[in-house]
Design an enzyme around this catalytic site. Structure first.
Site, short mmCIF file in Angstrom:
data_model
loop_
_atom_site.label_atom_id
_atom_site.label_comp_id
_atom_site.label_asym_id
_atom_site.label_seq_id
_atom_site.Cartn_x
_atom_site.Cartn_y
_atom_site.Cartn_z
N ASP A 4 3.80 0.87 -4.32
CA ASP A 4 3.00 -0.19 -3.68
C ASP A 4 1.61 -0.31 -4.29
O ASP A 4 0.67 -0.76 -3.64
CB ASP A 4 2.87 0.06 -2.16
N HIS A 6 7.97 -5.53 -4.09
CA HIS A 6 6.64 -5.81 -4.62
C HIS A 6 6.26 -7.24 -4.31
O HIS A 6 7.10 -8.12 -4.20
CB HIS A 6 6.53 -5.51 -6.12
#
Length: 429
Positions: free
Chosen positions: A13, A41
């Protein structure tokens, strides 16, 4: 021409999607070399947010050919759902290609993933439940089904029978679940064959020919360094190698052809799921970073655990991956914090460690040793150069660069691809 690898330097992340999207207009191929639809993502283009899971972020770059590499595990249902969702928003997905050697996630992998996590209870790893681990287990156990098998019904049936012979025993006798029917699974996969066929290529040949022809190839690693099955915080890791070396294996591009390895790292640290996290915050500041940074998982919606920047992890990640550059993201999230702690070493049972502790036990016992840097209150979201940053924000970046042992070539000051300070060109610099 260059082959460039992008790698997450923390626990995922970090903003790899933004980095890929930023470079996508200048590369010819974007390859996803590992992982599946377990690692989401987010990419923001012209103010529009796109949340991707299985597809490479390069799917949104008009000039790049996106490829799902041989190191991935592919859930075909999820793949086409994601393609259809992008098409509905006007995105062009026609150039997407999938390696014939990529493995497939079967429905029984997802069943096993979920029942195993429930069975483990408090000892659960915290997987996404999408069957990624069991699919990789089958790959290593030589029980896996590959993309190419969907086009040969006899081989497909043979492989499904071999895999279910073992799994049905486990499901019925250990987990008290019903047995899964072989023909049901065969029919499931055959149902995708017609739509899948035009996408399938020998990606190794395609990518190496592209490099020979002077094309630029970008490899977009999934997950991150500390989720790597070998180099991560084992056993709280993924089932593949999302470090730089895994990009060669998962794409078929030899390591000597890689010219640049870019680590993506947040200006603070986050983690999803279980596992050690030395700088984790359990107070209002942790909630502030979570809320201000929008720290909720793309895939699961789970809140991310938040903590301060860890220079020990940054140095170790640079060593493991051979980073040539760091791309720092979410610097803007720290705006308004008066004093910003940065972890420079660990205290492990009274002993100072400036490197990653050797054992799992030591890392679990690690307590952060902080240095404190002055914060800033000015809005930095429009900064285009380092000189545009307020003095304290610039000093924060330069101090982190010094502590981390790798040059900072780009700094994200907002979610959009244009909200990036480029210090050194990530392709030619």
């Amino acid at each position: 021409m260059p082959a460039i690898v992008i790698v997450g330097a923390q626990w995922g992340d970090e903003g790899k999607g933004k980095a890929t999207d930023l470079l996508g207009g200048r590369v010819d191929y974007v390859v996803k070399p590992n992982g599946g639809n377990n690692a989401g993502h987010t990419v923001v283009v012209n103010g529009e947010k796109y949340e991707l899971k299985l597809l490479p972020a390069g799917i949104l770059s008009p000039n790049a050919i996106p490829i799902i590499g041989n190191g991935c595990v592919v859930n075909l249902e999820a793949l086409f759902d994601e393609i259809d969702a992008l098409k509905a928003r006007g995105a062009d997905t026609s150039k997407l290609r999938v390696s014939a050697n990529a493995h497939l996630v079967a429905p029984y992998h997802q069943v096993l993933d979920k029942v195993t996590e429930r069975f483990l209870g408090k000892r659960a790893i915290g997987t996404t439940g999408r069957g990624i681990g069991p699919a990789y287990m089958d790959k290593v156990a030589r029980l896996g089904i590959r993309v190419q098998d969907v086009f040969d019904e006899s081989i497909l049936r043979q492989k499904v029978e071999g895999s279910l012979a073992q799994k049905n025993e486990l499901l019925v006798k250990v987990y008290n679940r019903r047995a899964i029917d072989v023909e049901e699974i065969v029919a499931y996969f055959l149902g995708f064959a017609e739509r899948l066929q035009p996408l399938v290529i020998d990606s190794t040949i395609e990518l190496n020919n592209a490099l020979d022809d002077g094309k630029v190839v970008l490899m977009e690693g999934g997950q991150a360094t500390y989720l790597d099955v070998d180099h991560g915080t084992y056993p709280f890791v993924t089932s593949s190698n999302p470090t730089a070396g895994g990009s060669s294996v998962g794409s078929g591009i030899g390591p000597t052809r890689i010219t640049r390895v870019v680590g993506i790292i947040k200006a603070y640290t986050t983690r999803v799921g279980a596992g050690p996290f030395p700088t984790e915050l359990f107070d209002e500041m942790g909630e502030y970073l979570q809320k201000t940074g929008g720290e909720f998982g793309v895939n699961t919606g789970r809140p991310r655990r938040c903590g301060w920047y860890d220079a020990v992890l940054a140095r170790h990640a640079a060593r493991i991956n051979g980073f040539t550059d760091y791309f720092v993201t979410k610097l803007d999230v720290l705006t308004g914090i008066e004093k910003i702690p940065v972890c420079v070493a660990y205290d492990v049972d009274g002993v100072r460690h400036e490197e990653m502790p050797m054992t799992q036990t030591e890392f679990h016992h690690a307590k952060p040793i902080f240095e404190y840097l002055d914060g800033w209150t000015e809005d930095i979201s429009g900064a285009k150069t380092l000189d545009d940053l307020p003095e304290n924000a610039r000093n924060y970046v330069l101090e982190l660069e010094k502590m981390s042992g790798t040059r900072f070539s780009a700094i994200g000051v907002g979610p959009d691809r244009d909200q990036t300070i480029v210090v050194h060109d990530l392709i030619d610099g």
